[in-house]
Write a protein that holds these residues in place. Structure first.
Motif, PDB file in Angstrom:
ATOM      1  N   GLN A 118      24.994 121.106  96.749  1.00  0.00           N
ATOM      2  CA  GLN A 118      24.874 122.131  95.709  1.00  0.00           C
ATOM      3  C   GLN A 118      24.003 121.630  94.572  1.00  0.00           C
ATOM      4  OE1 GLN A 118      26.289 124.987  96.485  1.00  0.00           O
ATOM      5  NE2 GLN A 118      25.694 126.127  94.653  1.00  0.00           N
ATOM      6  N   ALA A 119      24.171 120.365  94.206  1.00  0.00           N
ATOM      7  CA  ALA A 119      23.328 119.786  93.163  1.00  0.00           C
ATOM      8  C   ALA A 119      21.861 119.791  93.578  1.00  0.00           C
ATOM      9  CB  ALA A 119      23.786 118.356  92.870  1.00  0.00           C
ATOM     10  N   LEU A 120      21.615 119.503  94.848  1.00  0.00           N
ATOM     11  CA  LEU A 120      20.239 119.446  95.335  1.00  0.00           C
ATOM     12  C   LEU A 120      19.616 120.828  95.488  1.00  0.00           C
ATOM     13  CD1 LEU A 120      20.737 116.517  97.834  1.00  0.00           C
ATOM     14  CD2 LEU A 120      19.199 116.506  95.853  1.00  0.00           C
ATOM     15  N   ARG A 121      20.425 121.849  95.657  1.00  0.00           N
ATOM     16  CA  ARG A 121      19.871 123.212  95.648  1.00  0.00           C
ATOM     17  C   ARG A 121      19.321 123.542  94.265  1.00  0.00           C
ATOM     18  NH1 ARG A 121      24.714 124.168  98.664  1.00  0.00           N
ATOM     19  NH2 ARG A 121      24.204 124.473 100.873  1.00  0.00           N
ATOM     20  N   LEU A 122      20.010 123.027  93.246  1.00  0.00           N
ATOM     21  CA  LEU A 122      19.591 123.286  91.867  1.00  0.00           C
ATOM     22  C   LEU A 122      18.437 122.387  91.453  1.00  0.00           C
ATOM     23  CD1 LEU A 122      23.224 123.550  90.513  1.00  0.00           C
ATOM     24  CD2 LEU A 122      21.563 125.425  90.527  1.00  0.00           C
ATOM     25  N   ASP A 123      18.380 121.190  92.025  1.00  0.00           N
ATOM     26  CA  ASP A 123      17.290 120.256  91.716  1.00  0.00           C
ATOM     27  C   ASP A 123      16.956 119.460  92.978  1.00  0.00           C
ATOM     28  OD1 ASP A 123      15.492 118.392  90.845  1.00  0.00           O
ATOM     29  OD2 ASP A 123      16.703 117.655  89.171  1.00  0.00           O
ATOM     30  N   PRO A 124      16.031 119.946  93.800  1.00  0.00           N
ATOM     31  CA  PRO A 124      15.696 119.273  95.067  1.00  0.00           C
ATOM     32  C   PRO A 124      15.060 117.902  94.891  1.00  0.00           C
ATOM     33  CG  PRO A 124      14.909 121.559  95.031  1.00  0.00           C
ATOM     34  CD  PRO A 124      15.300 121.213  93.635  1.00  0.00           C
ATOM     35  N   ASN A 125      14.678 117.566  93.658  1.00  0.00           N
ATOM     36  CA  ASN A 125      14.016 116.283  93.421  1.00  0.00           C
ATOM     37  C   ASN A 125      14.954 115.230  92.808  1.00  0.00           C
ATOM     38  OD1 ASN A 125      11.396 117.092  94.344  1.00  0.00           O
ATOM     39  ND2 ASN A 125      11.213 118.314  92.475  1.00  0.00           N
ATOM     40  N   MET A 126      16.237 115.494  92.866  1.00  0.00           N
ATOM     41  CA  MET A 126      17.217 114.562  92.310  1.00  0.00           C
ATOM     42  C   MET A 126      17.468 113.439  93.318  1.00  0.00           C
ATOM     43  SD  MET A 126      21.243 115.001  91.414  1.00  0.00           S
ATOM     44  CE  MET A 126      21.116 116.448  90.388  1.00  0.00           C
ATOM     45  N   ALA A 127      16.862 112.299  93.080  1.00  0.00           N
ATOM     46  CA  ALA A 127      17.014 111.180  94.020  1.00  0.00           C
ATOM     47  C   ALA A 127      18.471 110.768  94.170  1.00  0.00           C
ATOM     48  CB  ALA A 127      16.178 109.994  93.531  1.00  0.00           C
ATOM     49  N   MET A 128      19.212 110.781  93.070  1.00  0.00           N
ATOM     50  CA  MET A 128      20.600 110.340  93.121  1.00  0.00           C
ATOM     51  C   MET A 128      21.488 111.314  93.888  1.00  0.00           C
ATOM     52  SD  MET A 128      20.827 107.350  91.755  1.00  0.00           S
ATOM     53  CE  MET A 128      22.516 107.096  91.236  1.00  0.00           C
ATOM     54  N   GLY A 129      21.063 112.569  93.986  1.00  0.00           N
ATOM     55  CA  GLY A 129      21.804 113.516  94.814  1.00  0.00           C
ATOM     56  C   GLY A 129      21.768 113.104  96.279  1.00  0.00           C
ATOM     57  N   PHE A 130      20.593 112.670  96.728  1.00  0.00           N
ATOM     58  CA  PHE A 130      20.468 112.167  98.101  1.00  0.00           C
ATOM     59  C   PHE A 130      21.231 110.854  98.286  1.00  0.00           C
ATOM     60  CE2 PHE A 130      16.703 114.951  97.873  1.00  0.00           C
ATOM     61  CZ  PHE A 130      16.903 115.700  99.018  1.00  0.00           C
ATOM     62  N   LEU A 131      21.242 110.052  97.228  1.00  0.00           N
ATOM     63  CA  LEU A 131      21.986 108.799  97.315  1.00  0.00           C
ATOM     64  C   LEU A 131      23.490 109.069  97.396  1.00  0.00           C
ATOM     65  CD1 LEU A 131      20.677 106.001  97.379  1.00  0.00           C
ATOM     66  CD2 LEU A 131      21.580 105.633  95.080  1.00  0.00           C
ATOM     67  N   GLY A 132      23.947 110.115  96.671  1.00  0.00           N
ATOM     68  CA  GLY A 132      25.345 110.515  96.781  1.00  0.00           C
ATOM     69  C   GLY A 132      25.690 110.965  98.187  1.00  0.00           C
ATOM     70  N   LEU A 133      24.792 111.736  98.787  1.00  0.00           N
ATOM     71  CA  LEU A 133      24.992 112.147 100.186  1.00  0.00           C
ATOM     72  C   LEU A 133      25.096 110.936 101.094  1.00  0.00           C
ATOM     73  CD1 LEU A 133      22.559 115.174 100.699  1.00  0.00           C
ATOM     74  CD2 LEU A 133      25.057 115.230 100.754  1.00  0.00           C
ATOM     75  N   GLU A 173      18.274 103.830  88.400  1.00  0.00           N
ATOM     76  CA  GLU A 173      18.431 104.565  89.656  1.00  0.00           C
ATOM     77  C   GLU A 173      17.729 103.843  90.800  1.00  0.00           C
ATOM     78  OE1 GLU A 173      18.806 109.066  87.768  1.00  0.00           O
ATOM     79  OE2 GLU A 173      16.847 108.262  88.317  1.00  0.00           O
ATOM     80  N   GLN A 174      16.582 103.239  90.500  1.00  0.00           N
ATOM     81  CA  GLN A 174      15.885 102.470  91.532  1.00  0.00           C
ATOM     82  C   GLN A 174      16.723 101.271  91.975  1.00  0.00           C
ATOM     83  OE1 GLN A 174      12.140 101.594  89.647  1.00  0.00           O
ATOM     84  NE2 GLN A 174      11.280 103.628  90.062  1.00  0.00           N
ATOM     85  N   ALA A 175      17.475 100.692  91.039  1.00  0.00           N
ATOM     86  CA  ALA A 175      18.368  99.596  91.404  1.00  0.00           C
ATOM     87  C   ALA A 175      19.466 100.087  92.348  1.00  0.00           C
ATOM     88  CB  ALA A 175      18.985  98.979  90.152  1.00  0.00           C
ATOM     89  N   TRP A 176      19.977 101.283  92.081  1.00  0.00           N
ATOM     90  CA  TRP A 176      20.993 101.853  92.969  1.00  0.00           C
ATOM     91  C   TRP A 176      20.426 102.158  94.356  1.00  0.00           C
ATOM     92  CZ3 TRP A 176      25.980 101.748  93.040  1.00  0.00           C
ATOM     93  CH2 TRP A 176      26.697 101.571  91.850  1.00  0.00           C
ATOM     94  N   ILE A 177      19.195 102.621  94.389  1.00  0.00           N
ATOM     95  CA  ILE A 177      18.545 102.887  95.673  1.00  0.00           C
ATOM     96  C   ILE A 177      18.381 101.589  96.459  1.00  0.00           C
ATOM     97  CG2 ILE A 177      16.384 103.648  96.745  1.00  0.00           C
ATOM     98  CD1 ILE A 177      16.187 105.724  94.414  1.00  0.00           C
ATOM     99  N   ALA A 178      18.033 100.510  95.757  1.00  0.00           N
ATOM    100  CA  ALA A 178      17.905  99.206  96.418  1.00  0.00           C
ATOM    101  C   ALA A 178      19.257  98.730  96.961  1.00  0.00           C
ATOM    102  CB  ALA A 178      17.341  98.183  95.439  1.00  0.00           C
TER     103      ALA A 178
END
Length: 544
Positions: free
Chosen positions: A92-107, A138-143
Motif C-alpha cells: 500500500q505504501a508503494l502504491r502511494l510512492d513507487p520510488n520508496m526504496a525502504m518500502g521494498f526493503l520492508g517487503l 537508508e543505503q546502510a540498511w540496503i547493504a
C-alpha cells in the motif's frame, strides 16, 4: 558452545527449509511473483490504516505522509510476525510512492518471515535499484539486507555471516543512536534470519536493552527482549516485558499469545488460557473480516497447540483434545510447523489411544520433510509397540533411523527421536542398564530445549517416559523421571501422580498419599472423569 546452542535453537525452529531458486526480479512492486505459501492475490490486496497494532516509526524518504504511515504500519506488523498484513501494508505504501526504496526493503524482511526468500530477493533488487536516491542511512540498511540475503542463500558459509554482522557494525559506527540498528544487531546474533527474535540468548540481552534505552516506547525491542528472557528461563522479567508489549499492541494476537507464554511458565495456567483464547478470538475475527483462510497464518496452529497443552496441564482433556485436533487439521507450509503437529499423536499416545495415535503419526510420515517424518516414524513405532506389534515397531525404528541421515548431526544429537523408541525396545528386552542410560540422555535433551513450546511439551514427554519405564518394570527410573517432572514444573499434577505410583509400588504408603494429594490439588479443575483421578480414588477406597 554458545554458537552451537544458537544453531540448535535455529534448527529447532526452521531446519531443513527448502529454498527455491531465486526468481528474476520484475520492475514494479505489483510484479513480484510470490513463490511462498500465501497466494499473491491475498498479499497484494489493499489495506487500511489500523489502530491497536502498535506504533512504530522509522523516517524514510518519501513525499507522501500517507505512504510513510503505511510503511510504519508494515514495520509494526513485521515486528509482531503478522507477515501477511505487513506485506499488504508495504504494498500500500508503494502504491502511494513507487520510488520508496525502504518500502521494498520492508517487503524483503516480511517475505523472509513468510519463508519466501525468492520473492524477498526480488523485492530487495528493486530497493537496490532505488538506492542512489536514498539517504546514507537508508543505503546502510540496503547493504545490511543485502548481506542478510547472501547469508540466507548460503547459511553454511561462515564468511557470509561475518559479512552480515559487519554491515550492521559499520552502520552502528555511523549511527550509534539508532535503536533499529541495535535491534537488528540482536536479531543477527541469533544466527538465522528466520528466527527473527525468537532464539535470543544471553548474547542478545545487551543489544535489546540498548535499543530500549534509546527508545523506551519501541515495542519491537520489548517483544524481542521478552523472547530472550524466556529462553533464559527468566519468566518473571519476561512477563513484565510482555505486559508492556501487550499494552502497546492490544489488537495483535501474538502480543496476547506472548503474555500467555509467561503466565503459563509461572503456573498461572488459567490466566494463560484466557490469553490464548483471546488470541484465537482475534485471529478468527481477522480471518472473517479479511476473508483469509486460517491455513495461511502460521500463528494459528501454534497458538492452538499451546492452548491445548495448557488445558492438558489442568487435566481438562476434552478441551485439550478439541484444540489439538483443530491444530492438527491446519496444513503446514514449513517443516517447523509440520513438526509441531506431532503434539496430537503424542497426546493420543499419552491417553492410551494407540490406534488413533498410529493413524495420526502416519500423517506426519507422508510429509515432504525429514524432521516431521522422523517424529512420525518414532511415534508410530511407540504406538505399535504398545499394541504388541513389535515387528512392525522395529520397522518404524529402522525407518526413523534412516531419516536421521537426512538431518544435520547437531539436530539429531539434540533430538529425543528416535532414541525414545530405541530405549523402549532396550527396556522391554531386559537390557535395563543400557535402556536407562539412553532414557536419561533423552530426559536431558527434553529439559535442555529452549522456548515456551518445548517447555510446555516437556511435561508430557517426561510423563510418557515415566509411564514407559513403569510398563517395563523399571520403577526406579520412573521415580527419577517423576522427580525431574516436578522440578521442571512444580505445578503440574502429572509429576506428583507418577511419583505417587512409584512410592505406592515401593510400599511407601505415607509418601504415596502425600503425592496423590498434591496431584488432586493441581487437578482440582480437571475433568471429573479423568482416569488418573479415578485411579487415585480407587486406590484410596481399596486401602480403606
Amino acid at each position: 558452545m554458545r554458537r552451537l546452542i544458537r544453531y540448535c535453537a535455529f534448527l529447532a525452529i526452521s531446519i531443513g527449509a527448502a529454498f527455491p531458486l531465486w526468481s528474476a526480479p520484475q520492475m514494479g512492486h505489483e510484479g513480484h511473483m510470490a513463490t511462498g505459501p500465501v497466494p499473491r492475490e491475498i498479499l497484494e490486496r489493499p489495506v487500511a490504516l489500523r489502530s491497536g497494532v502498535g506504533t512504530l516509526h522509522q523516517k524514510v524518504t518519501t513525499s507522501s505522509q500517507e505512504a510513510q504511515a503505511f510503511y510504519d504500519q508494515g514495520l509494526a506488523y513485521v515486528h509482531s510476525y503478522v507477515w501477511i498484513e505487513a506485506i499488504r501494508s508495504f504494498h500500500q505504501a508503494l502504491r502511494l510512492d513507487p520510488n520508496m526504496a525502504m518500502g521494498f526493503l520492508g517487503l524483503t524482511d516480511a517475505y523472509i518471515g513468510l519463508h519466501d526468500p525468492a520473492t524477498a530477493r526480488a523485492a530487495f533488487q528493486r530497493a537496490q535499484e532505488l538506492a542512489p536516491k536514498a539517504t546514507k542511512s537508508e543505503q546502510a540498511w540496503i547493504a545490511i539486507r543485502d548481506r542478510e540475503l547472501d547469508y540466507l542463500e548460503d547459511m553454511g558459509n561462515p564468511d557470509m555471516y561475518v559479512a552480515y554482522r559487519k554491515a550492521i557494525s559499520d552502520a552502528l559506527r555511523a549511527s550509534p543512536n539508532d535503536p533499529w540498528l541495535w535491534i537488528q544487531r540482536g536479531l543477527a546474533d541469533e544466527g538465522s534470519p528466520f528466527t527473527h527474535g525468537q532464539a535470543g540468548s544471553v548474547d542478545t540481552i545487551a543489544f535489546y536493552r540498548t535499543a530500549l534505552a534509546l527508545a523506551p516506547d519501541n515495542f519491537a525491542a520489548h517483544h524481542y527482549y521478552a523472547h530472550t528472557l524466556e529462553n533464559l528461563g527468566r519468566a518473571k522479567e519476561a512477563l513484565e516485558e510482555t505486559a508492556i508489549y501487550l499494552k502497546m499492541a492490544p489488537a495483535i494476537p501474538h502480543a496476547h499469545h506472548m503474555h500467555g507464554h509467561e503466565l503459563m511458565r509461572l503456573g498461572r495456567t488459567e490466566e494463560a488460557i484466557a490469553e490464548f483464547l483471546k488470541t484465537k478470538s482475534l485471529e478468527e475475527e481477522y480471518y472473517r473480516a479479511e476473508n483469509i483462510p486460517a491455513r495461511y497464518d502460521w500463528h494459528h496452529a501454534h497458538n492452538l497447540q499451546l492452548l491445548a497443552m495448557s488445558y492438558q496441564s489442568l487435566g481438562q482433556m476434552k478441551a485439550a483434545e478439541a484444540a489439538f485436533r483443530e491444530a492438527f487439521g491446519v496444513p503446514a507450509y514449513t517443516d517447523f510447523l509440520e513438526f509441531n503437529r506431532k503434539a496430537w499423536p503424542e497426546f493420543l499416545l499419552g491417553r492410551g489411544r494407540y490406534k488413533e495415535a498410529l493413524a495420526a503419526s502416519q500423517e506426519l510420515i507422508k510429509g515432504p520433510w525429514p524432521l516431521p517424518r522422523l517424529a512420525g516414524h518414532t511415534l508410530a513405532g511407540q504406538a505399535l509397540l504398545a499394541m504388541n506389534r513389535s515387528n512392525e515397531a522395529q520397522d518404524e525404528l529402522s525407518l526413523a533411523e534412516q531419516e536421521t541421515e537426512h538431518l544435520p548431526v547437531a539436530l539429531v544429537s539434540t533430538s529425543p527421536f528416535p532414541n525414545i523408541l530405541r530405549a523402549d525396545f532396550l527396556l522391554r528386552e531386559g537390557k535395563t542398564e543400557e535402556g536407562e542410560a539412553l532414557l536419561q540422555e533423552v530426559v536431558k535433551m527434553i529439559l535442555g530445549r529452549p522456548g515456551p513450546d518445548a517447555w510446555s511439551a516437556a511435561r508430557f514427554e517426561l510423563e510418557s517416559l515415566a509411564k514407559q519405564a513403569r510398563e517395563s518394570g523399571d520403577w526406579s527410573l520412573s521415580e527419577s523421571i517423576a522427580r525431574a517432572m516436578i522440578q521442571h514444573d512444580p505445578t503440574y499434577a502429572g509429576g506428583y501422580f507418577a511419583l505417587g505410583l512409584a512410592a505406592e509400588h515401593a510400599g511407601h504408603s505415607v509418601q504415596a498419599r502425600e503425592q496423590f494429594a498434591a496431584a488432586e490439588k493441581y487437578w482440582s479443575k480437571a475433568d471429573k472423569d479423568l482416569p488418573e483421578l479415578r485411579q487415585i480414588q480407587e486406590g484410596v477406597s481399596a486401602r480403606r
